[in-house]
Enzyme design. Sequence first.
Site, PDB file in Angstrom:
ATOM      1  N   HIS A  67       0.832  -1.200   0.000  1.00 52.70           N
ATOM      2  CA  HIS A  67       0.000   0.000   0.000  1.00 52.70           C
ATOM      3  C   HIS A  67       0.869   1.253   0.000  1.00 52.70           C
ATOM      4  O   HIS A  67       1.932   1.281   0.612  1.00 52.70           O
ATOM      5  CB  HIS A  67      -0.929   0.007   1.222  1.00 52.70           C
ATOM      6  CG  HIS A  67      -2.054  -0.954   1.084  1.00 52.70           C
ATOM      7  ND1 HIS A  67      -3.307  -0.581   0.668  1.00 52.70           N
ATOM      8  CD2 HIS A  67      -2.107  -2.286   1.267  1.00 52.70           C
ATOM      9  CE1 HIS A  67      -4.083  -1.646   0.617  1.00 52.70           C
ATOM     10  NE2 HIS A  67      -3.366  -2.692   0.975  1.00 52.70           N
ATOM     11  N   SER A  84      -6.284   3.504  -5.836  1.00 51.56           N
ATOM     12  CA  SER A  84      -5.757   4.321  -4.731  1.00 51.56           C
ATOM     13  C   SER A  84      -5.928   5.806  -5.026  1.00 51.56           C
ATOM     14  O   SER A  84      -6.228   6.590  -4.122  1.00 51.56           O
ATOM     15  CB  SER A  84      -4.282   4.008  -4.462  1.00 51.56           C
ATOM     16  OG  SER A  84      -4.163   2.791  -3.775  1.00 51.56           O
ATOM     17  N   VAL A 120      -2.456   2.111   6.741  1.00 51.34           N
ATOM     18  CA  VAL A 120      -3.476   1.749   5.762  1.00 51.34           C
ATOM     19  C   VAL A 120      -4.851   2.024   6.351  1.00 51.34           C
ATOM     20  O   VAL A 120      -5.283   1.333   7.268  1.00 51.34           O
ATOM     21  CB  VAL A 120      -3.377   0.256   5.362  1.00 51.34           C
ATOM     22  CG1 VAL A 120      -4.480  -0.107   4.370  1.00 51.34           C
ATOM     23  CG2 VAL A 120      -2.005  -0.068   4.800  1.00 51.34           C
ATOM     24  N   ALA A 122      -9.062   2.753   5.210  1.00 55.21           N
ATOM     25  CA  ALA A 122     -10.036   2.739   4.113  1.00 55.21           C
ATOM     26  C   ALA A 122     -10.392   4.204   3.883  1.00 55.21           C
ATOM     27  O   ALA A 122     -11.435   4.693   4.318  1.00 55.21           O
ATOM     28  CB  ALA A 122     -11.246   1.905   4.486  1.00 55.21           C
ATOM     29  N   ALA A 123      -9.494   4.925   3.214  1.00 57.58           N
ATOM     30  CA  ALA A 123      -9.578   6.386   3.091  1.00 57.58           C
ATOM     31  C   ALA A 123     -10.891   6.846   2.479  1.00 57.58           C
ATOM     32  O   ALA A 123     -11.454   7.846   2.892  1.00 57.58           O
ATOM     33  CB  ALA A 123      -8.404   6.914   2.264  1.00 57.58           C
TER      34      ALA A 123
END
Length: 173
Positions: A67, A84, A120, A122-123
């Site tokens: 990531h 992304s 990381v 979950a933006a």
Amino acid sequence: MDIEKVNSMDFGEFVDVFGNVVERCPLIAAAVRSQRPFSDLEDLEQHFFAFTDALPQSGQEGVLRCHPDLAGRELQRGELSAESQREQSAAGLTSLGAAERLWLAELNAQYRARFGFPFVPAARLSDRAAVPREPARRLHCPPAQELSTALGEVKKIGRRRLADLLGSHAAEP
């Protein structure tokens, strides 16, 4: 795309379509394909997540290391995967000011130094204000807990990516 189409894909097509469900881990998609036929989206999800869960800790950490950093160099250079890019953009990370980017870069570096993999989230499921606060909060978690939390975020990301690919908006975070 329906599940019958997914089940009928040849190896190359399956890996091309699902190779980035788990960021930059097409080998996971390759392994999951061998588990066909899938009964539905949830069944396909479960195969992706079961594979990741079954990895040894070093493999799970490797998945996390695939990531990108939040609002990091890859974003600035235009080198993020399309998924992304959309996710970081949805979280407002593509429009941060210089001071915010610098602060987030420092948090990313501290997090990486502590845990050995990038932060990381979950933006896409968070708002712009919440995302930068999370690495500061999670920096204080015990390593085993943070590994579990980060893998949970990978699953949230993967769930949304699968829902996008299959045209389903029913998948919950």
